[in-house]
Design an enzyme around this catalytic site. Sequence first.
Site, mmCIF file in Angstrom:
data_model
loop_
_atom_site.group_PDB
_atom_site.id
_atom_site.type_symbol
_atom_site.label_atom_id
_atom_site.label_comp_id
_atom_site.label_asym_id
_atom_site.label_seq_id
_atom_site.Cartn_x
_atom_site.Cartn_y
_atom_site.Cartn_z
ATOM 1 N N LYS A 90 0.431 -1.122 -0.125
ATOM 2 C CA LYS A 90 0.331 0.283 0.623
ATOM 3 C C LYS A 90 0.908 1.621 -0.185
ATOM 4 O O LYS A 90 -0.166 2.434 -0.311
ATOM 5 C CB LYS A 90 -0.770 0.428 1.439
ATOM 6 C CG LYS A 90 -2.270 -1.183 1.360
ATOM 7 C CD LYS A 90 -3.627 -0.903 0.723
ATOM 8 C CE LYS A 90 -3.881 -2.011 0.389
ATOM 9 N NZ LYS A 90 -5.310 -1.727 -0.716
ATOM 10 N N GLU A 112 -9.757 6.033 2.954
ATOM 11 C CA GLU A 112 -10.087 4.649 3.723
ATOM 12 C C GLU A 112 -9.347 3.873 3.907
ATOM 13 O O GLU A 112 -8.786 3.477 3.465
ATOM 14 C CB GLU A 112 -11.463 4.389 3.095
ATOM 15 C CG GLU A 112 -10.913 3.791 1.530
ATOM 16 C CD GLU A 112 -9.620 3.773 0.610
ATOM 17 O OE1 GLU A 112 -9.075 5.114 0.422
ATOM 18 O OE2 GLU A 112 -9.229 3.538 -0.142
ATOM 19 N N SER A 380 1.291 -9.551 -1.118
ATOM 20 C CA SER A 380 1.270 -8.429 -0.171
ATOM 21 C C SER A 380 2.159 -7.579 0.865
ATOM 22 O O SER A 380 2.029 -6.221 1.088
ATOM 23 C CB SER A 380 -0.418 -8.010 -0.970
ATOM 24 O OG SER A 380 -0.836 -8.892 0.072
#
Lengths: 398, 266
Positions: A90, A112, A380
């Site tokens: 991210k 969010e 991830s």
Amino acid sequence: MYNYPDSKGHFGPYGGIYMAETLMPAVEELRRQYEHFRDDPEFKAEFAHELKYYVGRPSPIYHAKRLSEHFGGAQIYLKREDLNHTGAHKINNAIGQALLAKRMGKKRVIAETGAGMHGVATATVAARFGMECVVYMGAEDVQRQAPNVFRMKLLGATVIPVESGSRTLKDACNEAIRDWVTNVETTFYIFGTAAGPHPYPMLVRDFQCVIGNEAKVQMPELIGRQPDAVIACVGGGSNAIGIFHPYIDVPNVKLIGVEAGGHGIESGSHAAPLTGNAKVGVLHGNKVYLMQDENGQIIETHSISAGLDYPGVGPEHCLLKDIHRAEYVAINDDEAIDAFDALCRFEGIIPALESSHALAHAMKIAPTMGKDKALLVNLSGRGDKDMNTVAKIKGITL
Amino acid sequence: MSRIQAAFEKLKVQQRRALIPFVTAGDPNPQVTVPLMHGLVEAGADVIELGVPFSDPMADGPTIQRASERALKHNVSLRDVLGMVAEFRKTNASTPVVLMGYGNPIEAMGWETFAKSAAAVGVDGVLTVDFPPEESHEAFAHLEAHGLDPIFLLAPTTSDERIAEVAKLARGYVYYVSLKGVTGAGHLDLDAIAEKLPHLRKYISLPIGVGFGIRDAETALAVAKLCDGVVVGSRIVQEVENSTEQDVVANVGKLVKELRQAIDKA
Ligand SMILES: Cc1ncc(COP(=O)(O)O)c(C=O)c1O
């Protein structure tokens, strides 16, 4: 040549800009600014510098030998996004958007978050660049990802629990949009996945493509060729599109997206719009496959992993499914937990529950393939944030 | 001539402003809606905006969100809303009804089916908050084909280019959102509205309604002086929320009457 989206943000019939009028100028301004900066040498150099010295890229690819041996088939390789600063992919996107925000003179950022990894990444870059940060998080996710809530607060962000609807990622997204519409002039919305109104699906993809671009260089160094398949979990689809996109025009590399099967597709209690054959609909600014009832109301989803617990999916994955360039499958909660345990025990790596879905699918197909085959799994994120959830499942109180 | 056009022309002759109340269909339950609509008309409403409940009302504040939730507890669907309009039309042939909501319930029904059914039951206009002109061409062709007016929103942030685009596509009236924010948000800036309206009129020949943030007779009057119609949403929905099933029609009627009297002074 695969070349999407078009100038209006459409990936074939998907994507677009479905937003309230008040936000249309903001979205249009972002599109113009990004168009300008995406090819600006100075912007590109600053982004590359941040990725190298702040995030710690490139992330390595690791050959999970013991795990591969255990399953006795294809070799499993892990793209270690879990080793990035803040512990997930991210941050790649959060940095890219923060650099845009800086250039656009915005001093306040909002986000969010589901699993909290995007929230932590946003809080991190806000601290790094001296911006005010507000993160919206579903009240249920605030509970199941408590360590990340604390991390965000340590980083100086305000975390607002969202009590409406299913109290998960989709509701956090609604609330962030409400904030944006109210504070549009001062605020940059750092959107966390490759979905939402144009240009977000394109912009997030571009920032995440560093994953696939690195892998394309690293795999030949490791094994002298590209992998036979690339496997990634799909929530909104940012880590998956980041590793898939550079491979789209590479022949003979299968792309496999893994959705959250929850209690099983048949149970209806899942978060797998592509695998579950959801109808096409409009939510959060884009037209995509969307889990909904026959009246067009969005239905509640379920996944053990907060980051995959979302009823939609990014528009580019919808297109890749339709044109059969990528294949989408679902992995259930219990299969993901088994994969989580296996990686801990065989390799000494604690994966995020999201990433465990991708891993579980690799573990499922590896035994059906020859030992000379190679599977590249996008790991991830790391699993520290999931301690509470996993402990609860195992009946342990921490 | 469409019902919306007829309503505004009549008002123009009378030199009055339109009062456009908003209620969510099915709030607090499906039985209340049609009596409530008749009550609105009796109290002085010129156009009714009927909200179609949606699970994810992103452009709405807490008050209208809760209205949607109450309606969805009764599983009120777009089909049900069309049924309510049909029922209303049995005894009211003249008051325009505009459906307001989000695009997905219509997408799920299919725009063609929707447009045909909506026209058949006597709907006059359709406002989809999350369908800007860019994404509306195909969908709204179906509305036009069945004589339904597409109603568009304009915001304080809307550029002149976009105002001109909306001017081309809009029918019925144009809805100016008087503040940056969700429905039911704080205070509105009257000076900004006063400045904006003449500018909008350079592009837009249709009547202009103003809404978002109108909470009482006083603000209704102040806004009425500046435009052709006053839209009141959250304040009315709040009245619905604070009423019982027995007194909701009377309570809302009383509020709407006050608003009517106020704006008729404009
Ligand atoms: C570690 C990790 N992987 C995957 C995801 C899913 O998001 P996306 O599909 O955008 O990669 C998340 C989202 O929170 C995450 O934290």
